[in-house]
Design a protein around this motif. Structure first.
Motif, PDB file in Angstrom:
ATOM      1  N   GLN A  12       2.041  -0.622  -3.590  1.00  0.00           N
ATOM      2  CA  GLN A  12       0.976  -0.768  -4.577  1.00  0.00           C
ATOM      3  C   GLN A  12      -0.417  -0.654  -3.948  1.00  0.00           C
ATOM      4  N   GLY A  13      -0.522   0.097  -2.887  1.00  0.00           N
ATOM      5  CA  GLY A  13      -1.801   0.342  -2.247  1.00  0.00           C
ATOM      6  C   GLY A  13      -2.230  -0.728  -1.258  1.00  0.00           C
ATOM      7  N   ALA A  14      -1.404  -1.764  -1.087  1.00  0.00           N
ATOM      8  CA  ALA A  14      -1.747  -2.849  -0.161  1.00  0.00           C
ATOM      9  C   ALA A  14      -1.147  -2.598   1.221  1.00  0.00           C
ATOM     10  N   VAL A  15      -1.786  -3.143   2.236  1.00  0.00           N
ATOM     11  CA  VAL A  15      -1.243  -3.065   3.592  1.00  0.00           C
ATOM     12  C   VAL A  15      -0.186  -4.143   3.734  1.00  0.00           C
ATOM     13  N   PRO A  16       1.057  -3.778   4.044  1.00  0.00           N
ATOM     14  CA  PRO A  16       2.128  -4.777   4.117  1.00  0.00           C
ATOM     15  C   PRO A  16       1.990  -5.709   5.315  1.00  0.00           C
ATOM     16  N   GLU A  17       2.226  -6.980   5.077  1.00  0.00           N
ATOM     17  CA  GLU A  17       2.205  -7.962   6.161  1.00  0.00           C
ATOM     18  C   GLU A  17       3.614  -8.078   6.728  1.00  0.00           C
ATOM     19  N   ASP A  18       4.073  -6.988   7.319  1.00  0.00           N
ATOM     20  CA  ASP A  18       5.449  -6.898   7.804  1.00  0.00           C
ATOM     21  C   ASP A  18       5.495  -5.847   8.910  1.00  0.00           C
ATOM     22  N   ARG A  19       6.032  -6.218  10.055  1.00  0.00           N
ATOM     23  CA  ARG A  19       6.040  -5.309  11.197  1.00  0.00           C
ATOM     24  C   ARG A  19       6.820  -4.025  10.921  1.00  0.00           C
ATOM     25  N   ALA A  20       8.041  -4.152  10.412  1.00  0.00           N
ATOM     26  CA  ALA A  20       8.868  -2.972  10.170  1.00  0.00           C
ATOM     27  C   ALA A  20       8.208  -2.031   9.174  1.00  0.00           C
ATOM     28  N   ALA A  21       7.613  -2.603   8.134  1.00  0.00           N
ATOM     29  CA  ALA A  21       6.945  -1.781   7.122  1.00  0.00           C
ATOM     30  C   ALA A  21       5.748  -1.055   7.719  1.00  0.00           C
ATOM     31  N   LEU A  22       4.987  -1.751   8.528  1.00  0.00           N
ATOM     32  CA  LEU A  22       3.831  -1.121   9.168  1.00  0.00           C
ATOM     33  C   LEU A  22       4.257   0.003  10.101  1.00  0.00           C
ATOM     34  N   GLU A  23       5.283  -0.253  10.901  1.00  0.00           N
ATOM     35  CA  GLU A  23       5.724   0.750  11.869  1.00  0.00           C
ATOM     36  C   GLU A  23       6.406   1.945  11.214  1.00  0.00           C
ATOM     37  N   SER A  24       6.710   1.822   9.941  1.00  0.00           N
ATOM     38  CA  SER A  24       7.295   2.960   9.215  1.00  0.00           C
ATOM     39  C   SER A  24       6.219   3.935   8.726  1.00  0.00           C
ATOM     40  N   LEU A  25       4.953   3.533   8.839  1.00  0.00           N
ATOM     41  CA  LEU A  25       3.857   4.388   8.387  1.00  0.00           C
ATOM     42  C   LEU A  25       3.524   5.430   9.461  1.00  0.00           C
ATOM     43  N   PRO A  26       3.190   6.648   9.056  1.00  0.00           N
ATOM     44  CA  PRO A  26       2.893   7.715  10.020  1.00  0.00           C
ATOM     45  C   PRO A  26       1.757   7.339  10.967  1.00  0.00           C
ATOM     46  N   GLY A  27       2.011   7.490  12.259  1.00  0.00           N
ATOM     47  CA  GLY A  27       0.992   7.214  13.259  1.00  0.00           C
ATOM     48  C   GLY A  27       0.884   5.764  13.674  1.00  0.00           C
ATOM     49  N   ASN A  30     -12.630   4.049   0.796  1.00  0.00           N
ATOM     50  CA  ASN A  30     -12.081   2.957   1.623  1.00  0.00           C
ATOM     51  C   ASN A  30     -10.851   2.318   0.994  1.00  0.00           C
ATOM     52  N   THR A  31     -10.158   3.087   0.149  1.00  0.00           N
ATOM     53  CA  THR A  31      -8.885   2.661  -0.435  1.00  0.00           C
ATOM     54  C   THR A  31      -7.892   3.802  -0.278  1.00  0.00           C
ATOM     55  N   PRO A  32      -6.590   3.512  -0.344  1.00  0.00           N
ATOM     56  CA  PRO A  32      -5.612   4.602  -0.232  1.00  0.00           C
ATOM     57  C   PRO A  32      -5.835   5.693  -1.274  1.00  0.00           C
ATOM     58  N   LYS A  33      -6.136   5.298  -2.509  1.00  0.00           N
ATOM     59  CA  LYS A  33      -6.335   6.273  -3.579  1.00  0.00           C
ATOM     60  C   LYS A  33      -7.553   7.152  -3.312  1.00  0.00           C
ATOM     61  N   ALA A  34      -8.635   6.538  -2.877  1.00  0.00           N
ATOM     62  CA  ALA A  34      -9.864   7.295  -2.619  1.00  0.00           C
ATOM     63  C   ALA A  34      -9.709   8.235  -1.434  1.00  0.00           C
ATOM     64  N   LEU A  35      -9.057   7.753  -0.378  1.00  0.00           N
ATOM     65  CA  LEU A  35      -8.839   8.621   0.783  1.00  0.00           C
ATOM     66  C   LEU A  35      -7.901   9.770   0.443  1.00  0.00           C
ATOM     67  N   LEU A  36      -6.886   9.455  -0.340  1.00  0.00           N
ATOM     68  CA  LEU A  36      -5.934  10.487  -0.749  1.00  0.00           C
ATOM     69  C   LEU A  36      -6.642  11.583  -1.546  1.00  0.00           C
ATOM     70  N   SER A  37      -7.607  11.183  -2.332  1.00  0.00           N
ATOM     71  CA  SER A  37      -8.335  12.165  -3.142  1.00  0.00           C
ATOM     72  C   SER A  37      -9.199  13.098  -2.292  1.00  0.00           C
ATOM     73  N   LEU A  38      -9.574  12.642  -1.096  1.00  0.00           N
ATOM     74  CA  LEU A  38     -10.326  13.519  -0.197  1.00  0.00           C
ATOM     75  C   LEU A  38      -9.450  14.647   0.324  1.00  0.00           C
ATOM     76  N   GLY A  39      -8.164  14.351   0.512  1.00  0.00           N
ATOM     77  CA  GLY A  39      -7.258  15.330   1.090  1.00  0.00           C
ATOM     78  C   GLY A  39      -7.461  15.437   2.595  1.00  0.00           C
ATOM     79  N   VAL A  40      -6.560  16.135   3.250  1.00  0.00           N
ATOM     80  CA  VAL A  40      -6.628  16.264   4.702  1.00  0.00           C
ATOM     81  C   VAL A  40      -7.933  16.919   5.142  1.00  0.00           C
TER      82      VAL A  40
END
Length: 215
Positions: free
Chosen positions: A101-116, A59-69
Protein backbone atom coordinates in the motif's frame (compact mmCIF):
# COMPACT_ATOMS: atom_id res chain seq x y z
CA UNK A 1 40.10 -6.66 22.23
CA UNK A 2 38.27 -7.22 25.50
CA UNK A 3 34.78 -6.09 26.47
CA UNK A 4 36.04 -3.45 28.89
CA UNK A 5 37.82 -1.67 26.05
CA UNK A 6 34.84 -2.00 23.73
CA UNK A 7 32.48 -0.51 26.30
CA UNK A 8 34.84 2.40 26.95
CA UNK A 9 35.20 3.07 23.21
CA UNK A 10 31.45 3.20 22.77
CA UNK A 11 31.00 5.32 25.88
CA UNK A 12 33.47 7.90 24.57
CA UNK A 13 31.82 7.98 21.16
CA UNK A 14 28.44 8.39 22.86
CA UNK A 15 29.71 11.20 25.08
CA UNK A 16 31.05 12.99 22.03
CA UNK A 17 27.81 12.53 20.07
CA UNK A 18 24.88 11.56 22.32
CA UNK A 19 22.24 11.64 19.57
CA UNK A 20 23.90 10.60 16.32
CA UNK A 21 22.00 10.83 13.06
CA UNK A 22 22.57 9.77 9.50
CA UNK A 23 23.96 12.52 7.28
CA UNK A 24 21.37 11.68 4.63
CA UNK A 25 18.58 14.26 4.59
CA UNK A 26 15.11 12.69 4.72
CA UNK A 27 11.70 13.23 6.31
CA UNK A 28 9.91 9.88 5.84
CA UNK A 29 10.90 6.19 5.83
CA UNK A 30 10.32 6.17 2.07
CA UNK A 31 12.67 9.11 1.50
CA UNK A 32 15.26 7.37 3.68
CA UNK A 33 14.95 4.15 1.66
CA UNK A 34 15.45 6.00 -1.63
CA UNK A 35 18.38 8.00 -0.25
CA UNK A 36 20.11 4.87 1.01
CA UNK A 37 19.59 3.18 -2.36
CA UNK A 38 21.16 6.20 -4.04
CA UNK A 39 24.07 6.30 -1.60
CA UNK A 40 25.68 3.05 -2.75
CA UNK A 41 29.18 3.96 -3.99
CA UNK A 42 28.28 7.64 -3.65
CA UNK A 43 28.70 10.28 -0.97
CA UNK A 44 25.87 11.40 1.26
CA UNK A 45 26.59 14.95 0.11
CA UNK A 46 25.99 14.07 -3.54
CA UNK A 47 22.79 12.22 -2.64
CA UNK A 48 21.47 15.11 -0.56
CA UNK A 49 22.19 17.52 -3.39
CA UNK A 50 20.16 15.40 -5.81
CA UNK A 51 17.27 14.64 -3.45
CA UNK A 52 16.93 18.30 -2.45
CA UNK A 53 15.58 18.82 -5.97
CA UNK A 54 13.88 15.43 -6.36
CA UNK A 55 11.84 15.17 -3.14
CA UNK A 56 9.94 18.48 -3.52
CA UNK A 57 8.72 17.12 -6.86
CA UNK A 58 8.31 13.41 -6.03
CA UNK A 59 8.72 11.83 -2.58
CA UNK A 60 6.16 9.02 -2.64
CA UNK A 61 6.13 5.72 -4.56
CA UNK A 62 3.25 6.95 -6.72
CA UNK A 63 4.91 10.26 -7.55
CA UNK A 64 8.27 8.68 -8.33
CA UNK A 65 6.60 6.03 -10.45
CA UNK A 66 4.92 8.76 -12.45
CA UNK A 67 8.32 10.23 -13.31
CA UNK A 68 9.37 6.97 -14.93
CA UNK A 69 12.93 5.75 -15.29
CA UNK A 70 14.00 8.50 -17.68
CA UNK A 71 12.36 11.25 -15.64
CA UNK A 72 14.04 10.03 -12.47
CA UNK A 73 17.43 9.88 -14.18
CA UNK A 74 17.30 13.62 -14.81
CA UNK A 75 17.33 14.22 -11.05
CA UNK A 76 19.96 11.64 -10.10
CA UNK A 77 22.34 11.68 -13.09
CA UNK A 78 25.05 13.33 -11.00
CA UNK A 79 25.21 10.20 -8.79
CA UNK A 80 27.30 7.15 -9.66
CA UNK A 81 25.50 4.15 -11.17
CA UNK A 82 22.42 6.31 -11.72
CA UNK A 83 21.10 4.21 -14.61
CA UNK A 84 20.86 1.03 -12.53
CA UNK A 85 19.66 2.93 -9.48
CA UNK A 86 16.85 4.60 -11.43
CA UNK A 87 15.61 1.25 -12.71
CA UNK A 88 15.74 -0.33 -9.24
CA UNK A 89 13.96 2.61 -7.63
CA UNK A 90 11.11 2.58 -10.13
CA UNK A 91 10.70 -1.19 -9.68
CA UNK A 92 10.79 -0.73 -5.90
CA UNK A 93 8.07 1.93 -6.07
CA UNK A 94 5.89 -0.39 -8.12
CA UNK A 95 6.33 -3.23 -5.62
CA UNK A 96 5.65 -0.97 -2.63
CA UNK A 97 2.36 0.10 -4.17
CA UNK A 98 1.46 -3.44 -5.25
CA UNK A 99 2.32 -5.27 -2.02
CA UNK A 100 2.51 -2.75 0.83
CA UNK A 101 0.00 0.00 0.00
CA UNK A 102 2.89 2.35 -0.70
CA UNK A 103 4.42 2.01 2.77
CA UNK A 104 7.96 0.92 3.57
CA UNK A 105 7.66 -2.47 5.31
CA UNK A 106 9.14 -2.82 8.78
CA UNK A 107 10.39 -6.30 7.95
CA UNK A 108 13.85 -7.46 6.91
CA UNK A 109 12.76 -10.12 4.41
CA UNK A 110 10.28 -7.75 2.78
CA UNK A 111 12.88 -5.01 2.48
CA UNK A 112 15.50 -7.34 1.03
CA UNK A 113 13.01 -8.50 -1.58
CA UNK A 114 12.98 -5.00 -3.09
CA UNK A 115 15.24 -4.36 -6.11
CA UNK A 116 18.63 -3.00 -5.08
CA UNK A 117 18.01 -3.51 -1.37
CA UNK A 118 20.59 -5.72 0.28
CA UNK A 119 21.31 -6.50 3.91
CA UNK A 120 23.15 -3.24 4.57
CA UNK A 121 20.34 -1.07 3.18
CA UNK A 122 17.73 -3.06 5.08
CA UNK A 123 19.73 -2.64 8.29
CA UNK A 124 19.99 1.13 7.80
CA UNK A 125 16.26 1.50 7.19
CA UNK A 126 15.28 -0.74 10.11
CA UNK A 127 17.67 1.07 12.43
CA UNK A 128 17.17 4.68 11.35
CA UNK A 129 13.49 4.69 10.39
CA UNK A 130 12.16 2.11 12.86
CA UNK A 131 14.68 2.18 15.74
CA UNK A 132 15.71 -1.46 15.45
CA UNK A 133 19.04 -2.33 17.17
CA UNK A 134 20.56 -3.43 13.86
CA UNK A 135 24.13 -2.63 12.82
CA UNK A 136 24.71 -1.96 9.15
CA UNK A 137 28.31 -2.53 8.07
CA UNK A 138 29.68 -0.44 5.21
CA UNK A 139 33.28 0.13 4.11
CA UNK A 140 33.90 2.69 6.87
CA UNK A 141 32.65 0.43 9.65
CA UNK A 142 34.43 -2.59 8.19
CA UNK A 143 37.70 -0.62 8.20
CA UNK A 144 37.26 0.77 11.73
CA UNK A 145 36.32 -2.59 13.23
CA UNK A 146 39.24 -4.43 11.66
CA UNK A 147 41.83 -1.69 12.15
CA UNK A 148 41.03 -1.10 15.83
CA UNK A 149 40.37 -4.82 16.43
CA UNK A 150 36.98 -3.86 17.87
CA UNK A 151 35.29 -6.58 15.79
CA UNK A 152 37.54 -8.27 13.26
CA UNK A 153 36.12 -10.18 10.31
CA UNK A 154 37.03 -11.11 6.74
CA UNK A 155 33.82 -9.71 5.26
CA UNK A 156 30.99 -7.34 6.19
CA UNK A 157 28.63 -10.12 7.27
CA UNK A 158 31.18 -11.58 9.69
CA UNK A 159 31.89 -8.12 11.12
CA UNK A 160 28.16 -7.51 11.55
CA UNK A 161 27.70 -10.82 13.36
CA UNK A 162 30.66 -10.04 15.63
CA UNK A 163 29.29 -6.58 16.41
CA UNK A 164 25.86 -7.95 17.28
CA UNK A 165 27.59 -10.36 19.65
CA UNK A 166 29.99 -7.97 21.40
CA UNK A 167 28.18 -4.61 21.46
CA UNK A 168 26.23 -4.16 24.72
CA UNK A 169 22.48 -3.66 24.29
CA UNK A 170 22.57 -0.06 25.48
CA UNK A 171 24.82 0.90 22.56
CA UNK A 172 23.34 -1.20 19.73
CA UNK A 173 20.83 1.26 18.31
CA UNK A 174 23.39 4.03 17.77
CA UNK A 175 26.52 1.95 17.22
CA UNK A 176 26.20 2.07 13.43
CA UNK A 177 26.16 5.88 13.40
CA UNK A 178 29.09 6.29 15.78
CA UNK A 179 31.31 3.88 13.89
CA UNK A 180 30.48 5.21 10.44
CA UNK A 181 31.12 8.81 11.49
CA UNK A 182 34.36 7.79 13.18
CA UNK A 183 35.48 6.07 9.98
CA UNK A 184 34.36 8.94 7.77
CA UNK A 185 36.09 11.74 9.67
CA UNK A 186 38.75 10.25 11.95
CA UNK A 187 39.78 6.69 11.13
CA UNK A 188 40.02 7.51 7.43
CA UNK A 189 41.35 5.02 4.91
CA UNK A 190 44.73 6.33 3.77
CA UNK A 191 46.07 8.19 6.78
CA UNK A 192 44.00 7.82 9.95
CA UNK A 193 43.99 10.88 12.21
CA UNK A 194 45.31 9.01 15.22
CA UNK A 195 46.91 12.07 16.81
CA UNK A 196 43.53 13.64 17.50
CA UNK A 197 41.50 10.46 18.01
CA UNK A 198 39.47 10.18 21.23
CA UNK A 199 39.93 6.40 21.36
CA UNK A 200 43.64 6.32 20.48
CA UNK A 201 44.68 4.74 23.79
CA UNK A 202 42.06 1.98 23.43
CA UNK A 203 42.60 1.23 19.75
CA UNK A 204 44.78 -1.81 18.97
CA UNK A 205 45.99 -0.58 15.58
CA UNK A 206 49.78 -1.02 15.65
CA UNK A 207 50.69 1.57 13.03
CA UNK A 208 49.17 4.68 14.56
CA UNK A 209 50.01 7.99 12.95
CA UNK A 210 51.28 10.89 15.02
CA UNK A 211 49.78 13.63 12.87
CA UNK A 212 47.29 15.83 14.71
CA UNK A 213 44.73 17.08 12.25
CA UNK A 214 42.04 19.67 12.67
CA UNK A 215 38.61 18.84 11.29
Amino acid sequence: MNQKKRREILARLRDQNPQPRTELVYSTPFELLISVLLSAQATDLSVNKATSKLYPVANTPKALLSLGVNGLKEYIKSIGLFNTKAENIIKTCSLLLEKYQGAVPEDRAALESLPGVGRKTANVVLNTAFDWPTIAVDTHIFRVCNRTKFASGQNVVLVEKKLLKVVPEEFKKDCHHWLILHGRYHCIARKPRCGSCIIRDLCEFKEKTELTASF
